[in-house]
Design an enzyme around this catalytic site. Structure first.
Site, mmCIF file in Angstrom:
data_model
loop_
_atom_site.group_PDB
_atom_site.id
_atom_site.type_symbol
_atom_site.label_atom_id
_atom_site.label_comp_id
_atom_site.label_asym_id
_atom_site.label_seq_id
_atom_site.Cartn_x
_atom_site.Cartn_y
_atom_site.Cartn_z
ATOM 1 N N LYS A 187 14.444 -3.157 10.807
ATOM 2 C CA LYS A 187 13.728 -3.990 9.833
ATOM 3 C C LYS A 187 13.658 -5.449 10.262
ATOM 4 O O LYS A 187 12.672 -6.135 9.979
ATOM 5 C CB LYS A 187 14.397 -3.898 8.454
ATOM 6 C CG LYS A 187 14.088 -2.609 7.724
ATOM 7 C CD LYS A 187 14.312 -2.794 6.225
ATOM 8 C CE LYS A 187 14.107 -1.488 5.470
ATOM 9 N NZ LYS A 187 14.496 -1.603 4.059
ATOM 10 N N LYS A 195 6.734 10.865 9.921
ATOM 11 C CA LYS A 195 7.005 11.004 8.492
ATOM 12 C C LYS A 195 5.850 10.474 7.656
ATOM 13 O O LYS A 195 5.235 9.474 8.025
ATOM 14 C CB LYS A 195 8.251 10.167 8.152
ATOM 15 C CG LYS A 195 9.426 10.974 7.654
ATOM 16 C CD LYS A 195 10.655 10.100 7.482
ATOM 17 C CE LYS A 195 10.863 9.688 6.047
ATOM 18 N NZ LYS A 195 12.184 9.074 5.819
ATOM 19 N N LYS A 250 4.428 5.202 3.220
ATOM 20 C CA LYS A 250 3.543 4.306 2.465
ATOM 21 C C LYS A 250 3.013 3.188 3.353
ATOM 22 O O LYS A 250 2.037 2.533 3.016
ATOM 23 C CB LYS A 250 4.284 3.705 1.275
ATOM 24 C CG LYS A 250 5.395 2.750 1.684
ATOM 25 C CD LYS A 250 5.909 1.968 0.496
ATOM 26 C CE LYS A 250 7.207 1.302 0.800
ATOM 27 N NZ LYS A 250 7.254 -0.020 1.225
#
Ligand code: TRP
Length: 349
Positions: A118, A211, A214
């Site tokens: 991140k 995967k 969003k």
């Protein structure tokens, strides 16, 4: 209130308030949690404090907290039976997280792969909160002395860290824990991950090896919980496949990621095994199977979607549900935090 000597079985899990819930969240987390509330005492937390470890637009954040809450209730989570609340309304999370910041070691946090991902290249510019994220997560769980934590594979490392923190706290304060009345010197349980298996992992409709997410640039890659029937059907029709008809056995299926994903989605929606779906559709053309899958998806997601919309039309009611859940959460976390303060040596009135 007296705390039990030994923590009793209790489920805790947290979900990030992201407005864009999709089929992967629904089949991978929501359905599973709803199942657990039948057999366990469950606490489900919308982790708004975790959300702000990266920038969030304030108005969007407030709406996302409501949207996630509505999605869970629409999926069958019963806010009377379980506790459903948002993290920031229960100050014990922040208090315990601070204590845990002083228990966790820099070396432990340095190993967290999610932080590295991140934070990316510009680490110096990541928030301190993003770095300390896992110790807040440990506090979420342990503020309730929770024993079981349903999470996806990607959260396994964070949960191991929670266990390490619980263990170190128990060790460092063993004498004080005994003095506080816990005879065997253990205050926190070592929470167990309940890993949500790959069987319910939903992959992108555009790439069976990625995967469903969003953050994927293509909206065609996912089915959003807010998509209407036509959109769901269209996305399934256009989903990537290979040119062969559907295989008849699972071994063959495992070699074909797109087919595997669609069969997996069908099985999860129907609550059966992939083998059963193959019995019905093995050898069939994708066009036939996709039609059946679209119908099934619309019939399952449609009602959830409608209920979610209904709930969101009355935001004040959602806020009341969260306030009630927070009150019940505080009733559990408060006495535990009091003991933590005694154990650590803080004075309290
Ligand atoms: N980190 C989790 C995720 O991103 C969310 C989370 C926060 C959580 N606190 C938790 C999950 C406590 C389980 C228990 O999915």
């Amino acid at each position: 209130m007296m705390l039990p000597q030994k923590p009793e079985p209790r489920v805790f899990s947290g979900m990030q308030p992201t407005g864009n819930l999709h089929l992967g969240n629904y089949l991978g987390a929501m359905v599973r949690w709803v199942e657990m509330q039948q057999s366990h005492e469950c606490i489900f937390c919308v982790v708004d404090m975790h959300a702000i470890t990266v920038w969030q637009d304030p108005e969007e954040l407030a709406n996302s907290i409501r949207a996630v809450t509505a999605a869970y209730i629409a999926s069958g989570l019963d806010p009377k039976r379980s506790i459903l609340f948002n993290q920031s309304q229960v100050h014990e999370h922040a208090e315990l997280a601070w204590v845990f910041n002083c228990v966790a070691r820099l070396g432990w946090l340095n190993r967290m792969t999610q932080f590295k991902e991140k934070a990316g290249k510009d680490r110096e510019n990541a928030s301190v909160g993003l770095y300390a994220y896992p110790s807040l997560m440990a506090a979420d769980i342990l503020a309730y002395r929770a024993t079981h934590v349903p999470v996806g594979e990607d959260q396994k490392q964070h949960l191991e860290l929670s266990r390490d923190i619980a263990q170190k706290f128990n060790n460092d304060f063993a004498a004080s824990i005994r003095k506080a009345g816990f005879e065997d010197g253990t205050f926190f349980p070592l929470p167990e991950p309940v890993i949500i298996g790959p069987a319910t992992r939903v992959m992108s409709l555009r790439d069976g090896t990625k995967k469903m997410s969003k953050s994927d640039a293509s909206d065609m890659s996912r089915i959003n919980m807010t998509d209407d029937a036509d959109t769901i059907a269209k996305k399934i029709q256009k989903a990537k496949t290979d040119p062969l008809p559907l295989p008849a056995d699972e071994e063959e299926l495992a070699k074909r990621p797109e087919a595997d994903n669609l069969i997996g989605i069908y099985a999860a929606l129907e609550n059966t095994a992939k083998a059963d779906v193959l019995k019905e559709f093995g050898g069939a053309q994708f066009s036939v199977f996709k039609k059946a899958l679209a119908e099934l998806a619309v019939s399952r997601i449609g009602p959830v979607n409608a209920e979610m919309k209904r709930l969101l039309s009355d935001p004040a009611e959602i806020d009341r549900i969260l306030a009630d859940g927070s009150r019940r959460a505080r009733a559990i976390a408060g006495p535990i935090m009091d003991k933590v303060k005694d154990i650590v040596g803080f004075l309290r009135s």
